[in-house]
Design a protein around this motif. Structure first.
Motif, mmCIF file in Angstrom:
data_model
loop_
_atom_site.group_PDB
_atom_site.id
_atom_site.type_symbol
_atom_site.label_atom_id
_atom_site.label_comp_id
_atom_site.label_asym_id
_atom_site.label_seq_id
_atom_site.Cartn_x
_atom_site.Cartn_y
_atom_site.Cartn_z
ATOM 1 N N LEU B 4 0.826 -1.205 0.000
ATOM 2 C CA LEU B 4 0.000 0.000 0.000
ATOM 3 C C LEU B 4 0.863 1.259 0.000
ATOM 4 O O LEU B 4 0.512 2.260 -0.617
ATOM 5 N N LEU B 5 1.985 1.190 0.699
ATOM 6 C CA LEU B 5 2.913 2.326 0.647
ATOM 7 C C LEU B 5 3.444 2.505 -0.773
ATOM 8 O O LEU B 5 3.649 3.625 -1.237
ATOM 9 N N GLN B 6 3.669 1.372 -1.450
ATOM 10 C CA GLN B 6 4.116 1.452 -2.852
ATOM 11 C C GLN B 6 3.070 2.156 -3.714
ATOM 12 O O GLN B 6 3.401 2.988 -4.567
ATOM 13 N N VAL B 7 1.800 1.790 -3.499
ATOM 14 C CA VAL B 7 0.726 2.415 -4.278
ATOM 15 C C VAL B 7 0.664 3.911 -3.970
ATOM 16 O O VAL B 7 0.579 4.751 -4.872
ATOM 17 N N PHE B 8 0.722 4.238 -2.675
ATOM 18 C CA PHE B 8 0.672 5.645 -2.252
ATOM 19 C C PHE B 8 1.805 6.429 -2.918
ATOM 20 O O PHE B 8 1.578 7.485 -3.524
ATOM 21 N N ALA B 9 3.028 5.891 -2.826
ATOM 22 C CA ALA B 9 4.191 6.605 -3.362
ATOM 23 C C ALA B 9 4.102 6.725 -4.879
ATOM 24 O O ALA B 9 4.415 7.771 -5.453
ATOM 25 N N ARG B 10 3.663 5.663 -5.536
ATOM 26 C CA ARG B 10 3.581 5.696 -6.995
ATOM 27 C C ARG B 10 2.550 6.733 -7.466
ATOM 28 O O ARG B 10 2.802 7.502 -8.394
ATOM 29 N N GLU B 11 1.394 6.719 -6.801
ATOM 30 C CA GLU B 11 0.346 7.656 -7.219
ATOM 31 C C GLU B 11 0.790 9.099 -7.002
ATOM 32 O O GLU B 11 0.510 9.970 -7.827
ATOM 33 N N ALA B 12 1.480 9.343 -5.889
ATOM 34 C CA ALA B 12 1.973 10.703 -5.620
ATOM 35 C C ALA B 12 2.999 11.092 -6.686
ATOM 36 O O ALA B 12 2.966 12.198 -7.229
ATOM 37 N N ARG B 13 3.886 10.151 -7.012
ATOM 38 C CA ARG B 13 4.932 10.423 -8.007
ATOM 39 C C ARG B 13 4.314 10.685 -9.384
ATOM 40 O O ARG B 13 4.674 11.641 -10.074
ATOM 41 N N LEU B 14 3.340 9.856 -9.761
ATOM 42 C CA LEU B 14 2.710 10.033 -11.076
ATOM 43 C C LEU B 14 1.913 11.336 -11.153
ATOM 44 O O LEU B 14 1.847 11.967 -12.201
ATOM 45 N N ALA B 15 1.318 11.727 -10.021
ATOM 46 C CA ALA B 15 0.551 12.983 -10.016
ATOM 47 C C ALA B 15 1.479 14.167 -10.293
ATOM 48 O O ALA B 15 1.097 15.104 -10.979
ATOM 49 N N TRP B 16 2.696 14.093 -9.782
ATOM 50 C CA TRP B 16 3.664 15.162 -10.059
ATOM 51 C C TRP B 16 4.199 15.049 -11.477
ATOM 52 O O TRP B 16 4.315 16.041 -12.187
ATOM 53 N N ALA B 17 4.529 13.802 -11.873
ATOM 54 C CA ALA B 17 5.209 13.621 -13.163
ATOM 55 C C ALA B 17 4.288 13.912 -14.341
ATOM 56 O O ALA B 17 4.678 14.566 -15.295
ATOM 57 N N GLY B 18 3.063 13.445 -14.260
ATOM 58 C CA GLY B 18 2.203 13.545 -15.429
ATOM 59 C C GLY B 18 1.141 14.609 -15.331
ATOM 60 O O GLY B 18 0.692 15.148 -16.339
ATOM 61 N N GLY B 19 0.756 14.943 -14.104
ATOM 62 C CA GLY B 19 -0.408 15.816 -13.966
ATOM 63 C C GLY B 19 -0.100 17.197 -13.449
ATOM 64 O O GLY B 19 -1.007 17.967 -13.144
ATOM 65 N N GLY B 20 1.181 17.525 -13.301
ATOM 66 C CA GLY B 20 1.518 18.862 -12.815
ATOM 67 C C GLY B 20 1.423 19.003 -11.312
ATOM 68 O O GLY B 20 1.574 20.104 -10.784
ATOM 69 N N GLY B 21 1.161 17.888 -10.614
ATOM 70 C CA GLY B 21 1.153 17.923 -9.153
ATOM 71 C C GLY B 21 0.129 18.899 -8.606
ATOM 72 O O GLY B 21 -1.034 18.899 -9.003
ATOM 73 N N ALA B 22 0.601 19.740 -7.701
ATOM 74 C CA ALA B 22 -0.308 20.616 -6.971
ATOM 75 C C ALA B 22 -0.604 21.912 -7.703
ATOM 76 O O ALA B 22 -1.437 22.702 -7.247
ATOM 77 N N ALA B 23 0.070 22.144 -8.815
ATOM 78 C CA ALA B 23 -0.040 23.460 -9.467
ATOM 79 C C ALA B 23 -1.486 23.781 -9.856
ATOM 80 O O ALA B 23 -1.974 24.892 -9.593
ATOM 81 N N GLY B 24 -2.184 22.831 -10.467
ATOM 82 C CA GLY B 24 -3.544 23.090 -10.941
ATOM 83 C C GLY B 24 -4.507 23.433 -9.814
ATOM 84 O O GLY B 24 -5.114 24.523 -9.812
ATOM 85 N N PRO B 25 -4.661 22.537 -8.820
ATOM 86 C CA PRO B 25 -5.587 22.852 -7.716
ATOM 87 C C PRO B 25 -5.186 24.105 -6.949
ATOM 88 O O PRO B 25 -6.045 24.897 -6.556
ATOM 89 N N ALA B 26 -3.874 24.301 -6.759
ATOM 90 C CA ALA B 26 -3.427 25.492 -6.022
ATOM 91 C C ALA B 26 -3.798 26.762 -6.782
ATOM 92 O O ALA B 26 -4.298 27.729 -6.193
ATOM 93 N N ALA B 27 -3.562 26.756 -8.084
ATOM 94 C CA ALA B 27 -3.892 27.940 -8.890
ATOM 95 C C ALA B 27 -5.400 28.185 -8.889
ATOM 96 O O ALA B 27 -5.859 29.328 -8.776
ATOM 97 N N PHE B 28 -6.163 27.097 -9.004
ATOM 98 C CA PHE B 28 -7.627 27.218 -9.000
ATOM 99 C C PHE B 28 -8.115 27.808 -7.677
ATOM 100 O O PHE B 28 -8.932 28.745 -7.643
#
Lengths: 215, 223
Positions: B4-28
């Protein structure tokens, strides 16, 4: 075959097991796809599921994986009816690859093998067997379609599951890729695994039977 | 647990790598709280009174805005099927996935809410409490968004479906999170802290129940 034996580790054979499908009936919505299907396979067997589009090949694979509930009939692994625990048995290759473009080949294979409890998955040997060892640190989004398919297939091979369910495994592969796939399938069957592949292509897997699905 | 830690870490990493991480929600989120004074006028008393509520509403909308991304890619690229077939608890896997992605995308929101509180004229302690209340509400908001996102995965115009499903379910967290800030604004700190705890309780309850719903929705989308 010789090359595969040279590069792959000498993994222990699987325990002998049987897959039995009895009187299986499957529908998608109102459409009856498969009716009264019987199938019996044992360790080392391989089957091609063939048939026109919409005859239920993928749905049948989904049913074998426990993703779809049959209308009627039974799927037995050994003496036990298939249940969600079947995921311990199944190596799954869907019609799409399940890859993330920003993740490297190594990260991808290590993640999925780890999630399936493989502590030391034979990642490099399997990649070498598929002729993509040199791509291990490349993001999957920068691979060709055929190379991505090989990575997806490597994910199945490193997970050490006895029952491989493959949906159009050779779709984007060139002849060399199909040869490598055939060799890896032969290696898996040699360990006592079972392979069921839905395909439109004629693949050269010696001894494999064909099950034609008709609407 | 390591899976589960692997899933958590992977999803966090992919959110930064592919989705721009926190930039979108923060800007919104920042845009939402910045344009309110332009729309309602610059009267200080009005802005102070509205501050906690605006922060909570902006957070809710920022979370809903990320919901479609939570499962849509997984549904189209085959990852959802693979997740469902893994020999780990589907509910725990869903929890790790949603929290991993949300940790990467939503983490700055409480800090921005705090800054927003100061912008609206709240003092530092009141602004900090607004940020804390939002921090406590985020797990509930994220998991509800995850549930709606899983139900809408692969559906055309899924964003509309997500809004219709998620927003009504988010109302308790919204009420408690903004209520804590309002109580602090009125100088009733005991009530403010109690409301923060209630917000936390809503999040913990959601964390206990919602992963089962997300897991069921994931399975339904793969059948």
């Amino acid at each position: 075959m010789t090359q595969i034996v040279e590069v792959l580790p000498d993994l222990a054979p699987f325990e002998s097991f049987a897959l039995k499908v009895a009187d299986l009936t499957l529908s998608r919505g109102d459409l009856r796809l498969v009716e009264g299907l019987n199938l019996s396979l044992s360790s080392g067997d391989a089957v091609f599921l063939m048939g026109a589009n919409g005859t239920g090949k993928t749905t049948f694979l989904h049913a074998l994986a426990g993703l779809v509930r049959p209308d009627r009939g039974q799927i037995m692994l050994g003496d036990t009816p298939l249940d969600p625990e079947a995921s311990e048995w199944i190596g799954w290759l869907g019609h799409v690859d399940g890859l993330k473009p920003n993740e490297t080949v190594r990260e991808t294979l290590r993640f999925w093998a780890g999630l399936q409890g493989e502590r030391k998955p034979p990642i490099m040997p399997v990649l070498k067997a598929l002729d993509i060892g040199h791509l291990i640190d490349r993001p999957t989004g920068r691979l060709s379609r055929g190379q991505q398919r090989r990575v997806a297939f490597a994910r199945v091979a490193v997970a050490n599951r006895p029952l491989w369910l493959l949906d159009e495994p050779a779709g984007p592969l060139d002849q060399r890729g199909r040869d490598r796939l055939a060799e890896l399938v032969a290696w898996h069957r040699g360990r006592g695994g079972i392979v069921i592949a839905a395909t439109h292509q004629t693949l050269d897997w010696p001894g494999a039977e064909t099950l034609e699905l008709i609407r | 647990m390591s899976a589960l830690l692997q899933v958590f870490a992977r999803e966090a990493r992919l959110a930064w790598a592919g989705g721009g991480g926190a930039a979108g929600p923060a800007a919104f989120f920042l845009a939402c709280i910045s344009i309110v004074p332009l729309a309602v006028g610059p009267q200080a008393e009005r802005l102070v009174a509205m501050g906690p509520g605006i922060a909570a509403i902006a957070a809710l909308l920022a979370v809903v805005q990320t919901a479609e991304r939570l499962f849509a890619d997984d549904a189209s690229d085959g990852t959802l099927e693979l997740y469902v077939l893994m020999p780990v608890s589907p509910a725990l896997l869903a929890l790790a996935k949603v929290l991993g992605q949300s940790a990467a995308t939503l983490a700055p929101l409480p800090f921005i809410a705090m800054v927003g509180g100061i912008m609206f004229g709240l003092d530092f302690a009141q602004s900090a409490l607004v940020g804390l209340a939002l921090f406590c509400a985020l797990p509930a908001l994220a998991l509800i968004a995850g549930f709606a996102g899983a139900l809408a995965a692969g559906v055309k115009r899924g964003g509309l479906l997500i809004a219709l499903i998620a927003i009504p379910m988010m109302i308790p967290a919204l009420i408690f999170a903004s209520g804590a800030g309002r109580a602090a604004l009125e100088g009733e700190w005991d009530r403010a802290w109690a409301t923060v705890l209630l917000t936390l309780a809503v999040s913990l309850g959601t964390m206990a129940l919602m992963p089962f719903g997300i897991a069921a929705a994931m399975r339904a989308r793969t059948g």
